[in-house]
Design an enzyme around this catalytic site. Structure first.
Site, PDB file in Angstrom:
ATOM      1  N   ASP A 108       0.844  -1.199   0.000  1.00 30.26           N
ATOM      2  CA  ASP A 108       0.000   0.000   0.000  1.00 30.26           C
ATOM      3  C   ASP A 108       0.875   1.243   0.000  1.00 30.26           C
ATOM      4  O   ASP A 108       2.045   1.202   0.421  1.00 30.26           O
ATOM      5  CB  ASP A 108      -0.875   0.040   1.261  1.00 30.26           C
TER       6      ASP A 108
HETATM    7  N1  URA Z   1      -1.331  -5.905   3.886  1.00 29.56           N
HETATM    8  C1  URA Z   1      -1.793  -4.636   3.904  1.00 29.56           C
HETATM    9  O1  URA Z   1      -2.810  -4.362   4.527  1.00 29.56           O
HETATM   10  N2  URA Z   1      -1.101  -3.712   3.242  1.00 29.56           N
HETATM   11  C2  URA Z   1       0.047  -3.953   2.574  1.00 29.56           C
HETATM   12  O2  URA Z   1       0.645  -3.047   2.000  1.00 29.56           O
HETATM   13  C3  URA Z   1       0.521  -5.272   2.563  1.00 29.56           C
HETATM   14  C4  URA Z   1      -0.203  -6.240   3.237  1.00 29.56           C
END
Ligand code: URA
Length: 263
Positions: A108
């Site tokens: 993310d």
């Molecule tokens: N899980 C999440 O919630 N975000 C990420 O970036 C990776 C795994």
């Protein structure tokens, strides 16, 4: 070995020796040799594995694949291009963009940590394949007191907001601390074997907690290199690449209750 012919200007361009027109000019000026003979045409076909190409006397070592280990900072998206946000590719030096690496999976925008970038589609495909169960380990700061019950639930799988039941995941609770006001924060590690959208955040939401900060520290046999500052990257070592290639999926995290199933 099969012949891998490619244009001289493409080979030199991929290795960072200039644009096509700059290379054409350099060839005209007699700066490029093939097996010791001055090249006359930048459009000549060469086999990088067989021909010794030199640029102003410097041997051109050809590689066609690139494998980069990035410590992704927050605020950067795991994409190759975007009109609004900075991408992980924007963090690379120009010469490292030439072989067109792409991120293997996504973190993310607000997640930090280990991200592999490569142009090796086959390896990327294998690492991302849901059937391979490649473990990903995250560290997270979580609002709320993460407890033994959460650990047991994660070990047998939790139901996400869309009804999806996660595979068994391994939760390690490092500490739970007062964080001022009424808040309690927990510092945990979580190893998951799939990569659903926002999976770690949604797993904690499923148990009534909120991820405040998330960082990936491992993917399969690959560990985050703590000597890389956020935004820094390096090539994989020979050993790291060999370990990734040898990796045929992580040992699966056994579902809690597996022993009962055997009775
Ligand atoms: N899980 C999440 O919630 N975000 C990420 O970036 C990776 C795994």
């Amino acid at each position: 070995m099969a012949k891998q012919l490619m244009r001289l200007d493409k080979l030199l361009g991929n290795m960072g020796f200039g644009t096509r027109s700059e290379i054409k000019k350099a060839v005209k000026q007699g700066k490029v040799t093939i097996d010791g003979t001055v090249a006359k045409d930048s459009g000549l076909q060469v086999d990088p594995a067989r021909h010794k190409v030199e640029f102003e006397g410097t041997p051109v070592v050809y590689k066609s694949e690139i494998y980069l280990l990035l410590n992704k900072p927050q605020g950067v998206i795991s994409a190759t291009e975007d009109t609004r946000d900075q991408t992980v590719i924007d963090l690379l030096k120009e010469e490292d963009k030439l072989l067109q690496p792409f991120p293997v999976g996504r973190l993310d925008k607000d997640t930090e940590g280990l991200l592999l970038l490569t142009n090796d589609g086959q390896l990327a495909h294998e690492l991302l394949s849901p059937r391979k169960h490649v473990n990903k380990t995250y560290e997270a700061l979580v609002r709320g007191a993460v407890n033994e019950e959460d650990r047991t639930q994660f070990a047998s799988g939790v139901e996400l907001d869309d009804g999806y039941m996660t595979m068994p995941a391994e939760l390690v609770i490092h500490n739970v601390k007062e964080a001022g006001g009424d808040e309690v924060h927990s510092f945990i590690s979580l190893t998951i074997q799939e990569g659903k959208f926002h999976q770690v955040k949604r797993m904690f939401e499923a148990v009534g907690k909120k991820v405040l900060k998330l960082r990936r520290v491992a993917m399969g046999p690959l560990l985050l290199d703590e000597s890389l500052a956020l935004g820094e990257y390096r090539e994989l070592t020979v050993d790291e690449l060999a370990a990734l290639r040898a990796h045929r999926g992580s040992k699966q995290i056994p579902a809690k209750g597996g022993q009962l199933n055997e009775l």
